[in-house]
Design a protein around this motif. Structure first.
Motif, short mmCIF file in Angstrom:
data_model
loop_
_atom_site.label_atom_id
_atom_site.label_comp_id
_atom_site.label_asym_id
_atom_site.label_seq_id
_atom_site.Cartn_x
_atom_site.Cartn_y
_atom_site.Cartn_z
N LYS B 335 0.89 -1.18 0.00
CA LYS B 335 0.00 0.00 0.00
C LYS B 335 0.92 1.22 0.00
CE LYS B 335 -4.42 -1.05 2.03
NZ LYS B 335 -4.98 -1.72 3.17
N TYR B 336 0.75 2.11 -0.98
CA TYR B 336 1.66 3.24 -1.05
C TYR B 336 0.96 4.49 -1.55
CZ TYR B 336 1.83 2.27 -6.08
OH TYR B 336 1.49 2.07 -7.41
N LYS B 337 1.67 5.62 -1.33
CA LYS B 337 1.15 6.90 -1.81
C LYS B 337 2.05 7.33 -2.96
CE LYS B 337 -0.85 10.39 0.89
NZ LYS B 337 -1.39 10.54 2.06
N ASP B 341 0.21 12.08 -4.62
CA ASP B 341 -0.60 11.94 -3.41
C ASP B 341 -1.78 10.99 -3.54
OD1 ASP B 341 -0.10 15.27 -2.09
OD2 ASP B 341 0.82 13.35 -1.58
N GLN B 342 -1.73 10.09 -4.53
CA GLN B 342 -2.83 9.13 -4.65
C GLN B 342 -2.49 7.88 -3.86
OE1 GLN B 342 -2.80 8.85 -8.96
NE2 GLN B 342 -4.95 9.45 -8.96
N ASP B 343 -3.54 7.31 -3.22
CA ASP B 343 -3.33 6.07 -2.47
C ASP B 343 -3.47 4.89 -3.42
OD1 ASP B 343 -4.90 7.47 0.39
OD2 ASP B 343 -2.80 6.89 0.16
N LYS B 344 -2.48 4.03 -3.43
CA LYS B 344 -2.54 2.88 -4.36
C LYS B 344 -2.21 1.58 -3.65
CE LYS B 344 -1.69 5.40 -8.54
NZ LYS B 344 -1.21 5.33 -9.87
N THR B 345 -2.62 0.50 -4.29
CA THR B 345 -2.34 -0.85 -3.75
C THR B 345 -1.83 -1.74 -4.85
OG1 THR B 345 -4.22 -0.56 -2.26
CG2 THR B 345 -3.35 -2.78 -2.49
#
Lengths: 149, 428, 554
Positions: B335-337, B341-345
């Motif tokens: 899980k990262y930004k 600044d978008q949250d992604k998986t």
């Protein structure tokens, strides 16, 4: 026809190739030693001849080996870029390429000569090369240009 | 000058027998110095011998290190003292008195021929630290095939003779050369040397100390050194790359900069070796999908970026801000930004961490014994522009390699020769 | 002289003894020509075994030795030592690898014995043709030439200097100090550049063993390791010649010229300067715009020319941070933004330097591409679609090889490699030496690096030279070198073109090629390349190899 095929196959079974392997002191000879100390089983077809660098091997040496009865010749050196003597193995590669090209004129199958890169830690790889090459030579049969001495 | 002082000037102590220690020893020996090369492990070669290949020319690591190791073993002027630790240093430049604690090997260096017959009968099996616990060894053991010196040692913390007082003699009985001697004792060796070179190297930050990196020693999250041993042709799987359940991974992610925030510095080489892993993985598993997660790509120098350019099509490079790793349904979940600044998986089969490079275990203790400075990260010496990196702050004691900061092999070797140069100039 | 070959088979405990029938091997070998004695022994590498062998050599008056045992890579050196003990030339010995290459991989005892017989016979046939070889000793000069008087050159000269060794430091400019003397401060501790260079210059001038030649260029370097002849010239004067044993190349590097790239507007847009230009302004004490005012806002652009060069120059990020420190010191209210692609801050302390810089209020913006345009007295910085407007822009250009690199490369025989820089012998284990023995590299001549690493390399060069060129000690050559027969050589120079170590020279007067034994590393490449057979590789001559091969195939 089937009879001849059978005969050929039987000969192929009894035929044990004699292969000379020119191994360089720094990488491939060491790799062959590791294959040995790891007790990896290999067919007893290959006899190593140590040279300092694969670049020592010249085409005349290889051809002499065939004339004297070698069924196959293996040249092994360090991987490209790893040569202990800077670029020796690149020269080995070029000489080998020339050799393969003229093999047809010598009524010898080009596949009887092989150039492989084996590093000092690649025991399993050396064993694999030996197994594969022996099988190939076995399939090709005995050397057709051997001097009758 | 007394005779003893004169003799001291002909002798040098090198602490740590990795690539830097080996290079320093060889250069000192060429200058006719007697070198005591002390190494705490039963084998020598440091971390480099754990790698299969080194960046950027992807040269076989053993082919690079083994000739140097052989030179050390065959050089009369170099005395290799394995299983040795420096306990005390007194005196000054030109005349140090050093006490070394040398643990017993329990196997004779002269009689043993390295046939390995003594391992099989040993009843004690345990995880092999050299193989990053991915393989097993016995209580009498050689850490890996090709280890030098090729002589086993008995691990007294696991051998039942020492832990339980049992009269097990199985290894001794299997030895045809009477090379095993249970009566050997730990020794204290006193040396009189004119100078000391410290080349004790590094260890990776313990990933279990890094929060949210998903590492627990059981899941498909590996450290860089574990990856090296997986790929190594003399490793526990002989180079076969599989997940813990034996299946081949179809996707893998290299996570750079793990522990960078905690450490407070960039370790300099992890981007490069993560790219090296692209090469490793594609070599064994050409269909595998790869990802590289990084905060900055650190590839300084004339040959490092070209190496990346050559490999970058084989991986997806992803820049991240925050990153957390967890486990979900047998997969590893990242899980990262993103920078936007978008949250992604992202779910992958396997993750390889590049933990921060730290001074080797025991460094602070050694710094105390030597009386040398450590910087705020525990590395020895000074990060200043008007002092040579090899200066330790104490006259006659010099540094080389990762003991003074995370760096690549080329820098370590240069520092080793530089330290040797300073010793030769000092002692005359 | 009659040859007497002693043949010894090591049992290696059960390793060889159990795997093959040693007695049959002994029997097979005993009948061969020149074989005087054939014995077996439990463990030849043991102290007892070595003593036994040495005694056997003396007792039987052996002229050659064959040892069938483990791999030569294990114990060739051991048995060569035994030959010396027995007063036999160590090169009159040949080993047959009966353990790693036969005993351990051939489970069938019959086949293993057959192979062992073949290997042992081959070794016996081969050794008969071995010649005694000697390592030669050659006089050498321990003095050193250092080309380049920057931080690397000065550091090397100072560490090399000693009463029994002269160092010539040659600098083409009139002043020593190089790039470092043109920086007010250096990262990460912001030590003063001038202090660093001045203290070294002072030490150099006071050092009697170092001769400093400024305003002087190196015109030619002839010879080889231990025996170079150097010609230098100071401006318009007569050339000077002197002899040295080693050459240190510390000639530094240049910076990429940003005027080649339109997006930076260098040379077109006002107040766009390069880092060295900013350093110069800073040293003079006034950082101003072209109109004489102080800048209120500055943009610092990293990675200028990175794409074109294809590599990262390592130091620019930190130089940019250092420059922002200068600006903040001199103009406390200035606003600074740094535009970078990747932040390169490796090593203990570098990231802290970055964080401290950021904490002084400097902004760092990660961006792929930057385009500058002039607008009245301001500069617009377009980064990934966003616009920042500043008074002044400082460009951080890539480090590239110095303009005279090709000349130096040719003069010394050192090849140019990655990035066009002079190439080191080996990226990992030979960072300061080259394939031309005696010629070493230090500093940015071999690639971009920090001052710290340049100093490390220059001291490494000193270490290498101090340990290999010892005043009063002769140079020892490799024994198994190549040799070229003058009578057979046709002067085609094929050998010269394949030699990776520049160890072969063409003698114009005799029309033949000659091997320099000091430089020859004994690979055999020239022997394989020679069309007339004039070049031979000692210990690996055609006769020796053929005898081995023919016996194997009999």
């Amino acid at each position: 026809m089937p009879e001849e095929q059978e005969k050929e196959e039987k000969m192929s079974e009894e035929f044990e190739p004699r292969i000379v392997a020119f191994l360089c002191n720094w990488c491939s000879y060491a790799g062959a030693d590791v294959a040995g100390s790891s007790k990896l089983e290999m067919p007893p077809t290959v006899t190593p001849v140590k040279v300092m660098c694969s670049s020592r091997v010249d085409p005349v040496m290889v051809i002499t080996a065939f004339l004297r009865g070698a069924d196959g010749v293996l040249i092994a050196g360090c991987h490209p870029g790893d040569c202990h003597y800077d670029k020796g193995n690149y020269y080995a590669r070029r000489r080998f390429a020339v050799l393969r090209e003229i093999f047809d004129t010598l009524a010898l199958e080009g596949e009887r000569v092989r150039l492989s890169w084996v590093s000092a830690s690649e025991g399993p790889r050396y064993a694999e090369v030996v197994r594969e090459f022996s099988a190939k030579i076995k399939q090709l049969g005995p050397n057709p240009v051997k001097h009758k001495t | 000058m007394t005779k003893k002082q004169q003799k001291a000037k002909e002798q040098v102590l090198v602490i740590g027998a990795g690539m830097a220690g080996i290079e320093a020893s060889l250069t000192l020996a060429a200058a006719d110095k007697k070198v005591y090369l002390v190494e705490k492990e039963p084998l020598f070669g440091g971390k480099v011998i754990k790698f299969e290949e080194v960046f950027a020319n992807m040269e076989c690591s053993t082919c690079m290190a083994a000739p140097k190791q052989q030179e050390v073993l065959q050089n009369d002027k170099i005395e290799l003292l394995t299983l040795g630790k420096v306990k005390e240093v007194q005196g000054e430049a030109g005349n140090f008195v050093v006490k070394i604690e040398k643990k017993a090997r329990y196997v004779s260096l002269e009689e043993c021929i390295g046939c390995n017959e003594c391992f099989e009968p040993c009843p004690v099996s345990l995880p092999n630290e050299f193989e990053e616990n991915l393989g097993e060894r016995k209580a009498i053991y050689i850490p890996c095939p090709g280890a030098l010196p090729n002589i086993p040692s008995i691990d007294t913390e696991n051998c039942v003779r020492f832990t339980k007082g049992e009269n097990c003699q199985l290894c001794k009985e299997a030895c045809m050369f009477e090379a095993i001697d249970f009566d050997q004792k730990d020794e204290e060796v006193e040396l009189n040397v004119g100078a000391i070179i410290v080349a004790t190297g590094f260890d990776l930050m313990d990933p279990e100390q890094i929060s949210d990196c998903g590492y627990n020693g059981k899941a498909n999250v590996y450290t860089a050194l574990e990856m090296e041993r997986l790929y190594a042709s003399n490793g526990p799987t002989e180079g076969k790359i599989t997940l813990r359940n034996g299946k081949e991974p179809t996707s893998a992610a290299m996570i750079h900069c793990i522990g960078r925030e905690k450490a407070g510095y960039c370790s300099g080489v992890c981007c490069m070796y993560s790219f090296k892993f692209i090469h490793y993985l594609k070599d064994k598993l050409p269909e595998i999908t790869l990802y590289d997660f990084y905060s900055d790509l650190c590839m300084p120098g004339k040959s490092y970026q070209p190496f990346y350019e050559h490999l970058k099509d084989k991986t997806e490079s992803v820049r991240f801000q925050d990153l957390k790793i967890a486990h979900q349904n047998g997969k590893v979940r990242i899980k990262y930004k993103s920078l936007a600044d978008q949250d992604k998986t992202l779910d992958v089969d396997m993750v390889i961490l590049a933990p921060a490079i730290m001074p080797a275990k025991g460094a602070s203790e050694l710094a105390g014994v030597l009386g040398v400075e450590q910087d705020e990260n525990g590395f020895f010496g000074f990060q200043s522009s008007d002092r040579s990196p090899e200066e330790s702050g104490r006259d006659g004691i010099y540094l080389a390699g990762c003991v003074l900061g995370p760096e690549d092999i080329g820098k370590a070797i240069a520092q080793a020769d530089a330290a040797a140069g300073k010793v030769i100039a000092l002692l005359g | 002289m009659d040859r007497k070959i002693g043949v010894y088979v090591c049992e290696c405990g059960p390793n060889i003894a159990d795997a093959l029938d040693i007695d049959r091997v002994i029997e097979a070998v005993s009948g061969l020509e020149n074989v005087a004695v054939v014995e077996r022994y439990k463990l030849l590498c043991s102290p007892g075994g070595k003593k036994y062998l040495a005694e056997q050599i003396k007792e039987h008056g052996l002229t050659h030795l064959v040892v069938g045992a483990c791999s030569p890579k294990q114990h060739e050196a051991t048995f060569m030592g035994v030959c010396e003990e027995g007063r036999m030339n160590p090169f009159l010995m040949q080993m047959a690898n009966l353990r790693e290459q036969i005993a351990w991989i051939t489970p069938d005892k019959e086949k293993a014995t057959e192979r062992a017989i073949r290997h042992m016979k081959a070794a016996v046939r081969r050794v008969r043709y071995h010649a005694p070889l000697e390592q030669k000793e050659i006089e050498c000069n321990a003095d050193v030439l250092v080309i380049g008087g920057g931080i690397a050159g000065m550091s090397a000269a100072l560490l090399l200097s000693s009463p029994d060794r002269k160092v010539f430091l040659v600098e083409k400019n009139t002043e020593l100090g190089g790039m470092v003397s043109r920086c007010e401060k250096l990262f990460p501790d912001m030590a003063r550049g001038s202090e660093i260079t001045e203290s070294r210059v002072k030490s150099l001038k006071e050092d009697e063993n170092i001769e400093v030649l400024t305003g002087t260029v190196v015109e030619n370097v002839l010879g080889f390791f231990g025996n170079f002849v150097v010609t230098v010239r100071e401006k318009e004067s007569e050339p000077q010649e002197f002899k040295v044993g080693a050459v240190v190349v510390a000639t530094g590097a240049d910076l990429f010229d940003p005027s080649a790239l339109a997006e930076y507007g260098y040379g077109k847009i006002k107040n766009v300067v390069t880092a060295p230009e900013l350093e110069e302004m800073n040293l003079k004490g006034n950082i101003t715009l072209e109109n004489g005012n102080e800048p209120k806002s500055v943009g610092i652009i990293h990675c200028v020319g990175r794409k074109e060069k294809g590599y990262c120059s390592e130091v620019c990020c930190r130089v940019g941070m250092k420059i922002s420190r200068y600006l903040k010191e001199k103009i406390p209210a200035v606003s600074i933004t740094q535009f970078y692609q990747d932040l390169c801050v490796p090593g203990s302390g570098a990231q802290a330097f970055y964080e401290k810089t950021r904490n002084t209020g400097v902004e760092f913006v990660c961006t792929e591409a930057v385009k500058l345009s002039g607008s009245v007295e301001k500069i617009k910085i377009d980064h990934d679609g966003k616009i920042d407007t500043v008074d002044m822009v400082v460009l951080l250009p890539a480090i590239e090889p110095a303009k005279d690199t090709s000349e130096i490369s040719e003069m010394l025989g050192v090849e140019k490699g990655k990035g066009g820089f002079l190439t080191e012998e080996h990226e990992k284990i030979g960072p300061v030496t080259t394939t031309v023995e005696g010629v070493c590299l230090a500093g940015t001549v071999s690639g971009p690096k920090t001052v710290r690493d340049a100093v490390s390399q220059s001291e490494a060069v000193a270490g290498k030279i101090l340990s290999s060129l010892v005043p009063g000690r002769k140079l020892e050559t490799e024994a198994r070198t190549s040799k070229i027969s003058e009578s057979l050589c046709t002067g085609c120079r094929t050998c010269l073109t394949v030699c990776c170590y520049s160890a072969i020279e063409y003698d114009e007067s005799r029309g033949v090629c000659v091997v320099n034994e000091v430089l020859c590393k004994g690979c055999g490449n020239c022997a394989a390349a020679c069309p007339s057979g004039a070049a031979t590789h000692q210990q690996f001559t055609p006769t020796q190899i053929y005898r081995e091969v023919i016996e194997i195939l009999r």
